[in-house]
Write an enzyme that holds these catalytic residues in place. Structure first.
Site, PDB file in Angstrom:
ATOM      1  CE  LYS A  79      36.533  -1.518  33.638  1.00 51.69           C
ATOM      2  NZ  LYS A  79      37.139  -0.663  32.022  1.00 51.69           N
ATOM      3  CB  SER A 154      33.354   1.472  31.514  1.00 51.77           C
ATOM      4  OG  SER A 154      34.345   1.204  30.824  1.00 51.77           O
ATOM      5  CB  SER A 178      36.572   3.132  29.898  1.00 50.11           C
ATOM      6  OG  SER A 178      35.744   3.331  29.394  1.00 50.11           O
TER       7      SER A 178
END
Ligand code: GLN
Length: 492
Positions: A79, A154, A178
């Protein structure tokens, strides 16, 4: 053989057996990205040169017996809020568009020491604020199961990449859901570890008391293998904890037989989609067949978890994001004429709408006159929620809930409705508030073919229990083997 479709552990074993070289594994990932990422937009940055260089080094070390880690040679994707030395780490924000960290996050060092190859950086909601990956300043990621839908957020890029075999395994971060919610929307396995078990050094902070890095993978076994690598105390993170070392073999053999599972009643009532409800309840029946004892229980205080989460997360965000001032690093407005304008213009132009909304909300709840009414009250409520959950764990080994009340939304639906977006975390935020671990496991599909996730929540440091139950569930079901049609459909 389609290499990209292997699980991380299957690939590692073929690399050990010399059936596949590390370079071939890296090739397979980039080929898959080449094929699908124009459409899916999972990645922000690819680091091919570094990856191939590392692949050759790792191959030598595997051949000479210098690396024996269970995931040696496996490509991993990260990420874009986790610092990678010399490789752009943007947090999907214009603010950090060109930011290249001068150091690796501790988790990245750990991946590299275990012989894993970083492939690239994955799209996300800007600074992790969002539930759809639509707040990204870079692009909107598509859900591989239906590209008109969002992948969740997210960590949407991470989950979509694993679902479409554009990554063998990935790292995400979870502040209020997330890792788990995109895991559930994309039909992959996703673990939010106990707070303090994975170092946050080098993770761009959103809400420091809630943020946690964790694995997103194709199976619970892969998840356990990666968690073993990234977990452990880090002297550079003062909130990281000393805890009994997590062992892959203990977890995957732990089983669900004899475990007491409590079904949290409040999370199956108002507002839940019927397909989600039946799939998750069917999953609980399956766990019962596998030997677990199942019982319903009630925890009325959970209705305060979203407001508590929103207040604490925004308060911490407003303070953490104060560092982006147009001077130290990141975007600096070219039009500023004095110091005040540098601050104001850089922040106004560098941050997106959702990030600004959180900063304003955070400053509001921390301001004198509001502090007691909101922030202090939220801290007290946090303690009460944590206590109620710990009381439940006196009786149960695992608390079972859905991950999300719905399946993946259509693009555009939730971004235009911020309150609705915050309610997306209705079943997940409680886990971060209490600092406990939870896993999201594929457990079915809705009537339009979108994946549904089951959430298992555990006591602090009970990753072994959760992954053990998850491994048993995945041995008995094949939801995790289903794949979006365009990647070739189900794995036989
Ligand atoms: N969707 C939640 C939010 O926007 C959670 C985000 C997260 O876990 N990083 O706050």
């Amino acid at each position: 053989m389609n290499i990209a479709r292997l699980t991380a552990l299957e690939l590692a074993s073929k690399i050990r057996e010399k059936e596949i070289s590390v370079r071939q594994a890296v090739d397979a990932t980039y080929e898959q990205i080449e094929k699908y990422d124009d459409k899916l937009k999972c990645y922000i940055t690819l680091c091919k040169d570094e990856a191939y260089k590392q692949a050759d080094e790792v191959q030598k070390k595997i051949d000479s017996g210098q690396i024996v880690s269970p995931l040696a040679g496996v490509p991993v994707s990260v990420k874009d809020n986790i610092c990678t030395k010399g490789i752009k780490t943007t947090c999907a924000s214009k603010m950090l568009e060109n930011y290249k960290p001068v150091y690796n996050a501790t988790v990245i060092d750990k991946l590299e020491n275990a012989g894993m190859i970083v492939i690239g950086k994955l799209n996300m909601d800007e600074f992790s604020m969002g539930s759809t990956t639509e707040t990204s300043a870079h692009a909107i990621t598509s859900n591989p199961w239906n590209t008109d839908h969002v992948p969740g957020g997210s960590s949407g890029g991470s989950a979509a990449a694993v679902a479409a075999d554009e990554a063998f395994i990935a790292l995400g971060s979870d502040t209020g859901g997330s890792i788990r919610q995109p895991g559930s929307f994309c039909g992959v396995t996703a673990l939010k570890p106990t707070y303090g078990t994975v170092s946050r050094r080098g993770l761009a902070a959103f809400a420091s008391s809630l943020d946690q890095i964790g694995p997103i993978s194709k199976t619970c076994e892969d998840c356990a293998a990666l968690y073993e690598i990234i977990s452990g105390k880090d002297k550079y993170d003062s909130t990281s904890m000393d805890f009994p070392e997590f062992k892959f073999s203990d977890a995957v053999n732990n089983g669900v037989k004899g475990k007491k599972i409590g079904i949290l009643k409040e999370f199956f009532s108002d507002g839940i989609n019927n397909d989600v409800k039946s799939a998750v309840l069917a999953a609980s029946k399956k766990l019962e067949e596998l030997g677990a004892e199942i019982e319903e229980f009630s925890m009325p205080i959970v209705k305060y978890s979203v407001p508590t989460y929103c207040i604490i997360a925004s308060a911490e965000a407003s303070s953490n994001l104060g560092r982006y001032d147009g001077i130290k690093y990141g975007y600096s407005s070219p039009d500023a004429e004095d110091l005040m304008q540098i601050y104001i213009k850089s922040r106004s132009e560098g941050f997106g709408l959702e990030v600004k909304r959180r900063i304003m909300l955070g400053n509001f709840v921390l301001s004198s006159g509001r502090y007691d009414a909101y922030y202090n009250k939220a801290l007290k409520t946090k303690n009460l929620i944590q206590k109620a959950l710990f009381d439940a764990f006196e009786k149960y080994d695992i608390v079972l809930t859905p991950v999300s009340p719905e399946t993946a939304h259509k693009k555009g639906e939730s971004i235009s409705n911020p309150l609705g977006m915050y309610l997306d975390n209705i079943y997940t935020a409680i886990v971060n508030i209490a600092g406990v671990p939870a896993i999201s496991i594929p457990c079915g599909f809705d009537s339009s073919g979108l994946p549904i996730g089951l959430q298992l929540i555990g006591k602090p440091f009970a990753e072994t229990t959760l992954l053990g139950a998850g491994c048993d569930f995945q041995k008995a079901t094949d939801y995790h083997k289903q794949k979006p049609a365009f990647t070739g459909g189900a794995i036989k």
